[in-house]
Scaffold this motif. Sequence first.
Motif, PDB file in Angstrom:
ATOM      1  N   SER A   1     -30.563  26.782  30.658  1.00 13.29           N
ATOM      2  CA  SER A   1     -31.839  26.174  31.015  1.00 13.29           C
ATOM      3  C   SER A   1     -32.566  26.987  32.082  1.00 13.29           C
ATOM      4  CB  SER A   1     -31.627  24.746  31.515  1.00 13.29           C
ATOM      5  OG  SER A   1     -32.873  24.159  31.849  1.00 13.29           O
ATOM      6  N   TYR A   2     -33.862  27.143  31.869  1.00 15.72           N
ATOM      7  CA  TYR A   2     -34.735  27.778  32.866  1.00 15.72           C
ATOM      8  C   TYR A   2     -35.303  26.751  33.847  1.00 15.72           C
ATOM      9  CZ  TYR A   2     -34.632  31.556  29.427  1.00 15.72           C
ATOM     10  OH  TYR A   2     -34.226  32.530  28.551  1.00 15.72           O
TER      11      TYR A   2
ATOM     12  N   PHE B   1     -17.330  17.356  22.679  1.00 15.50           N
ATOM     13  CA  PHE B   1     -16.797  17.896  23.926  1.00 15.50           C
ATOM     14  C   PHE B   1     -17.326  19.315  24.139  1.00 15.50           C
ATOM     15  CE2 PHE B   1     -13.834  21.070  22.400  1.00 15.50           C
ATOM     16  CZ  PHE B   1     -13.430  20.611  21.153  1.00 15.50           C
ATOM     17  N   ASN B   2     -17.218  19.751  25.390  1.00 16.01           N
ATOM     18  CA  ASN B   2     -17.550  21.117  25.818  1.00 16.01           C
ATOM     19  C   ASN B   2     -18.976  21.511  25.438  1.00 16.01           C
ATOM     20  OD1 ASN B   2     -16.871  23.509  27.131  1.00 16.01           O
ATOM     21  ND2 ASN B   2     -16.368  24.541  25.211  1.00 16.01           N
ATOM     22  N   ASN B   3     -19.902  20.624  25.669  1.00 16.36           N
ATOM     23  CA  ASN B   3     -21.316  20.938  25.489  1.00 16.36           C
ATOM     24  C   ASN B   3     -21.897  21.224  26.876  1.00 16.36           C
ATOM     25  OD1 ASN B   3     -21.665  20.311  22.497  1.00 16.36           O
ATOM     26  ND2 ASN B   3     -20.743  18.421  23.262  1.00 16.36           N
ATOM     27  N   ARG B   4     -21.756  22.461  27.294  1.00 21.97           N
ATOM     28  CA  ARG B   4     -21.993  22.847  28.677  1.00 21.97           C
ATOM     29  C   ARG B   4     -23.472  23.093  28.969  1.00 21.97           C
ATOM     30  NH1 ARG B   4     -19.682  27.955  29.541  1.00 21.97           N
ATOM     31  NH2 ARG B   4     -19.763  28.339  27.303  1.00 21.97           N
ATOM     32  N   VAL B   5     -23.774  23.061  30.247  1.00 24.58           N
ATOM     33  CA  VAL B   5     -25.109  23.369  30.753  1.00 24.58           C
ATOM     34  C   VAL B   5     -24.973  24.452  31.816  1.00 24.58           C
ATOM     35  CG1 VAL B   5     -27.137  22.498  31.967  1.00 24.58           C
ATOM     36  CG2 VAL B   5     -25.955  21.038  30.300  1.00 24.58           C
ATOM     37  N   MET B   6     -25.772  25.500  31.690  1.00 21.46           N
ATOM     38  CA  MET B   6     -25.816  26.561  32.696  1.00 21.46           C
ATOM     39  C   MET B   6     -27.271  26.845  33.050  1.00 21.46           C
ATOM     40  SD  MET B   6     -23.021  29.393  31.412  1.00 21.46           S
ATOM     41  CE  MET B   6     -23.188  30.326  32.942  1.00 21.46           C
ATOM     42  N   LYS B   7     -27.476  27.127  34.310  1.00 22.74           N
ATOM     43  CA  LYS B   7     -28.787  27.635  34.691  1.00 22.74           C
ATOM     44  C   LYS B   7     -28.937  29.070  34.198  1.00 22.74           C
ATOM     45  CE  LYS B   7     -29.702  24.690  38.663  1.00 22.74           C
ATOM     46  NZ  LYS B   7     -30.131  24.638  40.087  1.00 22.74           N
ATOM     47  N   ALA B   8     -30.158  29.437  33.886  1.00 24.99           N
ATOM     48  CA  ALA B   8     -30.394  30.753  33.293  1.00 24.99           C
ATOM     49  C   ALA B   8     -29.904  31.871  34.205  1.00 24.99           C
ATOM     50  CB  ALA B   8     -31.880  30.928  32.980  1.00 24.99           C
ATOM     51  N   PHE B   9     -30.103  31.705  35.539  1.00 25.22           N
ATOM     52  CA  PHE B   9     -29.656  32.742  36.461  1.00 25.22           C
ATOM     53  C   PHE B   9     -28.149  32.926  36.384  1.00 25.22           C
ATOM     54  CE2 PHE B   9     -27.929  34.089  40.527  1.00 25.22           C
ATOM     55  CZ  PHE B   9     -28.654  35.253  40.767  1.00 25.22           C
ATOM     56  N   ASP B  10     -27.423  31.827  36.355  1.00 28.56           N
ATOM     57  CA  ASP B  10     -25.964  31.902  36.297  1.00 28.56           C
ATOM     58  C   ASP B  10     -25.498  32.527  34.987  1.00 28.56           C
ATOM     59  OD1 ASP B  10     -25.937  30.628  38.731  1.00 28.56           O
ATOM     60  OD2 ASP B  10     -25.746  28.627  37.853  1.00 28.56           O
ATOM     61  N   TYR B  11     -26.177  32.183  33.910  1.00 29.61           N
ATOM     62  CA  TYR B  11     -25.774  32.714  32.601  1.00 29.61           C
ATOM     63  C   TYR B  11     -25.952  34.223  32.547  1.00 29.61           C
ATOM     64  CZ  TYR B  11     -25.890  33.717  27.611  1.00 29.61           C
ATOM     65  OH  TYR B  11     -25.672  34.263  26.369  1.00 29.61           O
ATOM     66  N   PHE B  12     -27.123  34.696  32.922  1.00 26.05           N
ATOM     67  CA  PHE B  12     -27.371  36.138  32.836  1.00 26.05           C
ATOM     68  C   PHE B  12     -26.571  36.904  33.890  1.00 26.05           C
ATOM     69  CE2 PHE B  12     -31.242  34.440  30.788  1.00 26.05           C
ATOM     70  CZ  PHE B  12     -31.102  35.068  29.568  1.00 26.05           C
ATOM     71  N   ALA B  13     -26.311  36.270  35.027  1.00 22.10           N
ATOM     72  CA  ALA B  13     -25.462  36.912  36.024  1.00 22.10           C
ATOM     73  C   ALA B  13     -24.038  37.058  35.503  1.00 22.10           C
ATOM     74  CB  ALA B  13     -25.470  36.112  37.321  1.00 22.10           C
TER      75      ALA B  13
END
Length: 730
Positions: A483-484, A509-521
């Motif tokens: 997510s942005y 299960f395991n339907n995760r959420v990541m912030k875009a910064f964390d994902y690309f990092a």
Amino acid sequence: MIIVISLCLISSVSAVDLNENSNNITKEKLSIANESKLAGVFDVEVPDVPDLIANETVYINSQNIDDYFVDGVLPVYHSNKTFIITEDFENLGKLNINASNVVISGTGYTLRNTVFELDANNITLKDLTMDLDSEFDNNDGAGVLVYSDNANLINLDINYIVPTNVEAYGILAEGTSNKPIRNLRLINSKVNFEGHNNDVNVYNCAVKLSNSNNALIENNTISSALPLKDIIFGPNGAELASDLVLTVGIENSHNLSFIGNTLFSEVNKRPDTKYPSLDCMLISKSDYGLIANNSIFMSDFLTYPGVDNYLYGLDIYDLNNLTVIGNNITIITTGGKLAAGTAYPIQITGPISDVNVTKNDLYSFSNGPNIGIYSQNFYGSTSLSITENVINVTGLAGAHEWALVAGIESQDSNSVIYNNTIEVHSVGAVTVDDNLFGISYRQSTSGDHKYDIQNNTIFSDGYYSVNLLSSVDSKIFNNLLVSYNPNVDPTKSGYKYGDISQHRNMEFFNNRVMKAFDYFASLQNNVDNGNIFNYNPENEKDLSNKVDGSKISGEKNNNPYSFNPLIPGTSDKYGGEDGDDQWWNPVNGNSNGNGDNSKGSGDGKGSSSGNSSNSRYTSLKDVLLNYINSNTEDGEVNTTSYNGQATRYEYTNESDVTPSSEGEEGLASQSKSARSLDSPQAGDSASVSKKVYEIDEKNEIDKFIPSVFFIIPIMILLFIGIRRKKSNLN
């Protein structure tokens, strides 16, 4: 008199003899020919093959066209012929072909306002250019009308500017339900179609197939400019007759192969209609089809933002066993408003079964509701798989159920959704209640809905990857939301299921959420924080971007340096001052062994006498000279020379020095046990004279080597000249 009579008698006798000789010669020739024929019949073995039909080729021009097309009709007795058009024709009207096994080739010539009706089997039209701008109501409005089997339309170029408010088609292939036509082939052709049915409900379509089985439509470019029109829905939904404007329309045509085509569709008029709509390609009631590797582009820039329009790239209705694979579909429009409008690359309407939508690249932009793949079971059950697609959708999301922006909206009876990469954005600000999802069942339809949704990656401005109103026996596993949105909570699930009572036997299960910064990092950095997905980088090597500038004066008038002392290597060619700044200035200090040039005395490990900063590279000639000089005095002395200066080094038995290509300093820095013989302790008259001798010897070699290089080409040229002169003399 006697002389005249004698001459006449002699002439008569000669003529008789000549005639007899001629007859004898003719008889002899006939006898020889007959013998040859008999020999061919009895002596040559002829293979047993069936009789072959040899096509007769006819060249058509303005002088003989009426001899073959009688009143515009090519009769049956002209079957098995090839007709080659040898000039441009204009206003021939309709040419009806009743002869079978016929080829009509244009060879690059243009037929203006001339159309064809194919009534016999095995007819080929190829290499024809057709420019049309009239109404052809006697040909069902078509440039090419096909009523027969095995028609081949190859390398055609059809340009049709349709008059206002008339029915028209570029190509129309039309059978019946009792007698469908078969094996139509449309290959390597161009159809440019501009329709203007603005004010009446008549059909304008570039290519239309109805009851045409086993058709092959391959490698064509089909372009259309059409007005927006209302779709006429029936009690069972839409069908081919529902769409008044189409680029390509196909119905009741089984075993279709639609491969490698490029479709362009743009809006040229926006009449005052309730639901202004346009389909680029519609396929209905056609089983066992393949739609592969096509490119579809749609645009509507006539509809303003805040005004609804309804665009569909590939519209699929009421069929079974269809594969849609490897297609590139793009829709761009300025139209759309909150909760009204569409710009769907793919729309699927039941009843359908065994439909596979896979490995497609879908892109859409609008200012209203928008969905990459929309499928629904309102008119009948749907069973399909949606896998490995790349979907990018932008629209206007809101809290109303019709204000939906999603990669996939699956209102299906049974759907499998695997391994898709989806990106969804809203043109407006997004709140947690807005309908912005990667995959959703948001708009309710009747019946049960079974889902298998796994391993999808969603990039979004929103808060959820998957949203389902209800489900039966469904699995939602391993779907990632990137997510942005700065307000998204990575500790929460990306799956939104609403009222849990609406789901029976659901697993997720395991339907995760990541912030875009964390994902690309995480993609760019190797950070191991266990099972925690927060990015907390550590500086393991104590790296810093802080610079100690306390030794540098900030005043311009007190800056003796013409370079930046903070950048390593910029001081190579400049001197400096003695003092505390020697730690960064390598010019005045001793050589650090990193290949920096030095000036003055070194540390006794092979310093050079003289400045060689401009001789960092050794030429081929210098290498040869070094090799020759290295063998002087029984190999105990190695003399190197750069820029006319000679320096001698004496090596011990432990020395193992490789000549460097970076000049004298490279040789000095690589030597581990060399000492200079040109120092004051080793200087005497003998060494000086020997040094002068070596310089003279070097100069002689310098003179000798260029001479050799000049003499060799001269000898070669002289040899060639002698050979040529000798050849000329011979």
